[in-house]
Design an enzyme around this catalytic site. Structure first.
Site, PDB file in Angstrom:
ATOM      1  N   GLU A 402      -5.965   5.656  13.147  1.00  0.00           N
ATOM      2  CA  GLU A 402      -5.290   5.727  14.450  1.00  0.00           C
ATOM      3  C   GLU A 402      -6.310   6.147  15.514  1.00  0.00           C
ATOM      4  OE1 GLU A 402      -2.466   4.546  14.958  1.00  0.00           O
ATOM      5  OE2 GLU A 402      -1.194   5.706  16.286  1.00  0.00           O
ATOM      6  N   LYS A 407      -9.830   0.570  16.540  1.00  0.00           N
ATOM      7  CA  LYS A 407      -8.858  -0.527  16.629  1.00  0.00           C
ATOM      8  C   LYS A 407      -9.409  -1.642  17.534  1.00  0.00           C
ATOM      9  CE  LYS A 407      -4.581   2.032  15.506  1.00  0.00           C
ATOM     10  NZ  LYS A 407      -4.354   1.606  14.141  1.00  0.00           N
ATOM     11  N   HIS A 450       5.335  -2.187  13.740  1.00  0.00           N
ATOM     12  CA  HIS A 450       5.306  -0.801  13.263  1.00  0.00           C
ATOM     13  C   HIS A 450       6.097  -0.682  11.969  1.00  0.00           C
ATOM     14  CE1 HIS A 450       6.603   3.646  14.058  1.00  0.00           C
ATOM     15  NE2 HIS A 450       5.642   3.568  13.178  1.00  0.00           N
TER      16      HIS A 450
HETATM   17  P1  NAD Z   1      -5.198   5.455   5.960  1.00  0.00           P
HETATM   18  O1  NAD Z   1      -6.155   6.474   6.379  1.00  0.00           O
HETATM   19  O2  NAD Z   1      -4.472   5.610   4.671  1.00  0.00           O
HETATM   20  O3  NAD Z   1      -5.870   4.020   5.921  1.00  0.00           O
HETATM   21  C1  NAD Z   1      -6.711   3.532   6.910  1.00  0.00           C
HETATM   22  C2  NAD Z   1      -7.656   2.550   6.259  1.00  0.00           C
HETATM   23  O4  NAD Z   1      -8.390   1.878   7.262  1.00  0.00           O
HETATM   24  C3  NAD Z   1      -8.678   3.199   5.324  1.00  0.00           C
HETATM   25  O5  NAD Z   1      -8.660   2.550   4.070  1.00  0.00           O
HETATM   26  C4  NAD Z   1      -9.983   2.971   6.034  1.00  0.00           C
HETATM   27  O6  NAD Z   1     -11.084   2.811   5.148  1.00  0.00           O
HETATM   28  C5  NAD Z   1      -9.698   1.715   6.798  1.00  0.00           C
HETATM   29  N1  NAD Z   1     -10.589   1.524   7.934  1.00  0.00           N
HETATM   30  C6  NAD Z   1     -11.040   2.442   8.815  1.00  0.00           C
HETATM   31  N2  NAD Z   1     -11.856   1.859   9.716  1.00  0.00           N
HETATM   32  C7  NAD Z   1     -11.930   0.564   9.394  1.00  0.00           C
HETATM   33  C8  NAD Z   1     -12.618  -0.542   9.936  1.00  0.00           C
HETATM   34  N3  NAD Z   1     -13.400  -0.421  11.002  1.00  0.00           N
HETATM   35  N4  NAD Z   1     -12.448  -1.748   9.365  1.00  0.00           N
HETATM   36  C9  NAD Z   1     -11.655  -1.896   8.287  1.00  0.00           C
HETATM   37  N5  NAD Z   1     -10.989  -0.875   7.725  1.00  0.00           N
HETATM   38  C10 NAD Z   1     -11.114   0.333   8.270  1.00  0.00           C
HETATM   39  O7  NAD Z   1      -4.145   5.330   7.168  1.00  0.00           O
HETATM   40  P2  NAD Z   1      -2.660   4.790   7.149  1.00  0.00           P
HETATM   41  O8  NAD Z   1      -1.736   5.912   6.930  1.00  0.00           O
HETATM   42  O9  NAD Z   1      -2.588   3.600   6.289  1.00  0.00           O
HETATM   43  O10 NAD Z   1      -2.466   4.362   8.666  1.00  0.00           O
HETATM   44  C11 NAD Z   1      -3.038   3.200   9.195  1.00  0.00           C
HETATM   45  C12 NAD Z   1      -2.399   2.885  10.525  1.00  0.00           C
HETATM   46  O11 NAD Z   1      -1.002   2.791  10.360  1.00  0.00           O
HETATM   47  C13 NAD Z   1      -2.614   3.937  11.595  1.00  0.00           C
HETATM   48  O12 NAD Z   1      -2.705   3.301  12.839  1.00  0.00           O
HETATM   49  C14 NAD Z   1      -1.328   4.757  11.524  1.00  0.00           C
HETATM   50  O13 NAD Z   1      -1.035   5.401  12.730  1.00  0.00           O
HETATM   51  C15 NAD Z   1      -0.330   3.676  11.252  1.00  0.00           C
HETATM   52  N6  NAD Z   1       0.920   4.110  10.628  1.00  0.00           N
HETATM   53  C16 NAD Z   1       0.920   5.057   9.664  1.00  0.00           C
HETATM   54  C17 NAD Z   1       2.111   5.449   9.091  1.00  0.00           C
HETATM   55  C18 NAD Z   1       2.133   6.480   8.002  1.00  0.00           C
HETATM   56  O14 NAD Z   1       3.220   6.962   7.653  1.00  0.00           O
HETATM   57  N7  NAD Z   1       1.011   6.820   7.426  1.00  0.00           N
HETATM   58  C19 NAD Z   1       3.306   4.852   9.507  1.00  0.00           C
HETATM   59  C20 NAD Z   1       3.275   3.856  10.480  1.00  0.00           C
HETATM   60  C21 NAD Z   1       2.068   3.502  11.028  1.00  0.00           C
END
Ligand code: NAD
Length: 714
Positions: A402, A407, A450
């Site tokens: 995030e 992004k 989302h």
């Molecule tokens: P996470 O930390 O589990 O996963 C993020 C992944 O992105 C990691 O595997 C990381 O290696 C990868 N990453 C980072 N930089 C990168 C890049 N430059 N290129 C390719 N991969 C890259 O996080 P998450 O919980 O899966 O959340 C991901 C997104 O989803 C965030 O934007 C978060 O806000 C959103 N989100 C999360 C939830 C939740 O409950 N966790 C719910 C809805 C939305």
């Protein structure tokens, strides 16, 4: 009307009646079906050439249940009572002709559909594991009013029947056979009819078990010691889950208990009385309005721009193979989509794919899937680090950290590989979509999708329309969400969108109570009593206090940059204080609760919490706490509506129930206001504002409704 049920009498004297309601995708129980069924029941009694009856369906399902349109039009308890008594009279005639009547169940038999089958002397079912049998009425605040609470306990025993009816879950043909609900299974339609026919010929004088002189309930009736014991604790087990918010559950138990002491006809009348009580209850009106009508409207595309041809995603790119990316890959591959799962290292990408492997291995172990299906699904997920592999994707979803800069970076890299018409979506949970779209070379194709965690279980996807998102992009996002079997709601861009923004008011209100000196246990119980699936403090621990604080701090910074004021919620200082001492939530093993290290252990409220926030001598009543928790959410949802973040009432209600579990029996966050009436809502909100702060001042849109009349409606 003649089309609804056709009768074909064979040379052996066995008649096959085929249900096939004209102009409907499924058979439902209504007058159109019951009138010809009544005529057939009479003919069984009078026509000596007919030796038996096989009842089947000409549609993919056997019969999907009561006609909700008809039930919704019942205006009085008397009407509801009469309607069900009428249906039951027909079914009673059917089973008492002294001739065999057999259900040949070729597809789902649910609710009233199963009740028709229960009035048959035997039930043969197509052996398709996807075929559902069940009494789901309770999910709409109703109960089986067509004799289900009378016949089912007499057929499979009180305990098994209660479970089926009070939980409303369906069972497969195999499981139903194990319960004693099904006579035998058949491999195909021909065998199904042949077996049903043969049963008729072999049992020319069939009688229901309950019409035999020495009938006994399997497992005992309501007087037998084992059943008495179970019925004695049943209500407390039920209210431990439902907190008394679902009267249909209590009514089902009453039907079964009272009916278990009465003869068949008296039990039938008792059932109709309780059915009438259910139909007249605000809970069933709320549940039917939202989880039937509004949900169906959404699924039919009410929030999708009209006139744009529907499209399927064939190849999907996912950026970030973390918790969310891995889940999105799984649900998409399951829907038959080829997935490219990209992360910064091959290991991370492979780990994302391994998540699907874990879920599928468990499914194979439980017999819910096969190794072939598992391998076919896994073959659809291609882990990679190479952006070139995204070529040919119709949709790319980013689920990286995030962080705006990361992004923006991945948006540019992906867009360089995909076709000009491909859609790019962000799964951000907090960052406004319009801002993220600035990194895009084609913001018209940029949208928010989302997802909720865990992705494989949560039914909702909140689609966020940015300032420049084109209607075609929205339509394609919408189609994709349906393609993966989830429910889409569509909202306009805003900080926290709709779901995160309103969900936050629930947990923060609970935390503010703690600060005021309300005992933490009272707060948690109030959350459950209000009908929320999880209490506020436990929920904040689950999502993590540090994340909540991070989002609040980011919001404050962003608003300052925009020159807008930031009003700090009184609960925020508590979150900050706990974060400062390392109690950041479940992931750290400590937050408002002490979380057990071992799986299956019990969490317990941190004992020091009441030292940090001393319990006030004067404690508020639970009603006050419940009102605060629900008003905070409903009022914020109304503000979202007023500001145009919400585009429809259906999206507001469904989003609240499917997204964060807003008390389903209230029918959703805006229906809560409708059901109470805007006037009463405004009065109570003002009382709460005077006591607890301006956040309870009723939204302008509700005040206007209170003054001029009207309610939230699409
Ligand atoms: P996470 O930390 O589990 O996963 C993020 C992944 O992105 C990691 O595997 C990381 O290696 C990868 N990453 C980072 N930089 C990168 C890049 N430059 N290129 C390719 N991969 C890259 O996080 P998450 O919980 O899966 O959340 C991901 C997104 O989803 C965030 O934007 C978060 O806000 C959103 N989100 C999360 C939830 C939740 O409950 N966790 C719910 C809805 C939305």
């Amino acid at each position: 009307m003649a089309d609804a049920l056709t009768l074909d009498v064979g040379p052996d004297g066995i008649a096959v009646a085929t249900m096939n309601l004209a102009g409907r995708p499924m058979n439902v129980v209504n007058d159109e079906l019951m009138l010809p069924l009544a005529a057939i029941a009479e003919r069984l009694h009078t026509d000596a050439t007919i030796k038996g009856l096989v009842l089947t369906s000409g549609k993919a399902d056997f019969c999907a249940g009561g006609d909700i349109d008809m039930i919704s039009k019942l205006e009085s308890a008397q009407q509801a009572f009469d309607a069900t008594m009428q249906m039951k009279a027909v079914l009673r005639r059917l089973e008492t002709a002294g001739k065999p009547v057999v259900a040949a169940i070729n597809g789902h038999a649910l609710g009233g559909g199963l009740e028709i089958a229960l009035a048959c002397h035997a039930r043969f079912v197509l052996n398709d594991p996807k075929l559902k049998l069940g009494q789901p009425e309770v999910k709409l605040g109703l109960l089986p009013g067509g004799g289900g609470t009378v016949r089912l306990p007499r057929l499979i025993g009180i305990q098994a029947a209660l479970q089926l009816m009070a939980e409303g879950n369906d069972v497969s043909p195999g499981k139903a056979q194990g319960l004693g609900l099904v006579t035998d299974l058949a491999a195909d339609r021909d065998e199904l009819i042949a077996k049903a026919r043969a049963w008729c010929l072999a049992n020319p004088k069939a009688k229901q078990p309950w019409d035999q002189p020495k009938f006994r309930f399997p497992g005992g009736d309501s007087r037998s010691p084992a059943v008495v014991q179970m019925l004695a604790i049943g209500p407390s087990i039920a209210s431990a889950k439902s907190w008394g918010n679902y009267p249909a559950i209590q009514h089902i138990m009453s039907c079964v208990f009272e009916g278990g002491l009465l003869d068949f006809d008296a039990a039938s009348a008792v059932e109709s009385r309780y059915f009438a009580a259910c139909v007249m209850s605000p809970e069933s009106r709320n549940l039917i309005g939202t989880l039937w009508y509004q949900l169906n409207a959404i699924k039919k595309g009410a929030s999708r721009p009209a006139g744009i041809p529907s499209a399927k995603v064939m190849k999907l790119g996912i950026l970030g193979a973390g918790m969310m990316g891995a889940g999105i890959a799984y649900v998409s591959a399951k829907a038959g989509i080829d997935v490219v799962l990209l992360d910064t290292s091959q290991d991370a990408a492979e780990r994302g794919k391994a998540y699907s492997q874990g879920l599928l291995d468990a499914a194979v172990k439980k017999g819910r899937s096969s190794t072939e299906k598992r391998d076919a699904l896994l073959a659809k997920i291609a882990p990679t680090t190479r952006y070139e592999d995204l070529a040919g994707c119709d949709l790319v979803i980013e689920a990286v950290f995030e962080d705006r800069a990361i992004k923006a970076d991945v948006t540019k890299l992906a867009e360089a590989q995909i076709g000009a018409s491909a859609v790019f979506a962000s799964n951000t949970s907090t960052l406004p979509i319009t801002g993220l779209a600035q990194a895009s070379a084609r913001p018209a194709n940029f949208i928010g999708l989302h997802f909720f965690s865990p992705v494989d279980k949560m039914p909702l996807v909140e689609i966020i329309v940015g300032a420049q998102t084109a209607p075609e992009t929205l339509a394609r996002g919408f189609d994709y969400v349906l393609q993966i079997g989830k429910t889409p709601i569509v909202v306009n861009d805003s900080r926290g969108f709709y779901t995160s923004r309103v969900f936050g008011t629930y947990v923060m209100e609970g935390i503010a109570m703690l600060k005021e000196g309300v005992h933490p246990r009272s707060i948690e119980v109030a959350g459950l009593q209000a009908g929320m699936p999880m209490p506020p403090l436990a929920l904040q621990d689950e999502v993590s206090l540090s994340l909540g604080l991070h989002v609040a701090d980011q919001t404050k910074k962003d608003l300052a940059a925009e020159g807008k004021p930031f009003t700090e919620h009184p609960g925020l200082s508590v979150v900050r204080q706990l974060c400062e001492i390392g109690r950041i939530g479940k992931k750290a093993g400590q937050g408002f609760y002490d979380w057990p290290a071992e799986k299956g252990g019990e969490k317990s409220l941190w004992p020091e919490l009441t030292r940090l926030y001393p319990t006030a001598a004067q404690q508020p009543g639970q009603r006050e706490l419940i009102d605060r928790l629900l008003f905070a959410q409903a009022n914020e949802a109304a503000r979202c509506y007023e500001e145009g973040v919400l585009r429809s009432v259906a999206d507001a209600n469904i989003g609240s129930i499917f997204g964060w579990g807003f008390a389903p029996f209230q029918g959703g966050a805006l229906q809560y206001i409708n059901a109470m009436g805007a006037k009463r809502f405004v009065e109570r909100a003002r009382e709460l504002a005077a006591l607890h702060g301006a956040r309870f001042e009723p939204a302008k849109v509700i005040v206007a409704m209170a003054e001029r009349g009207g309610q939230f409606a699409d």
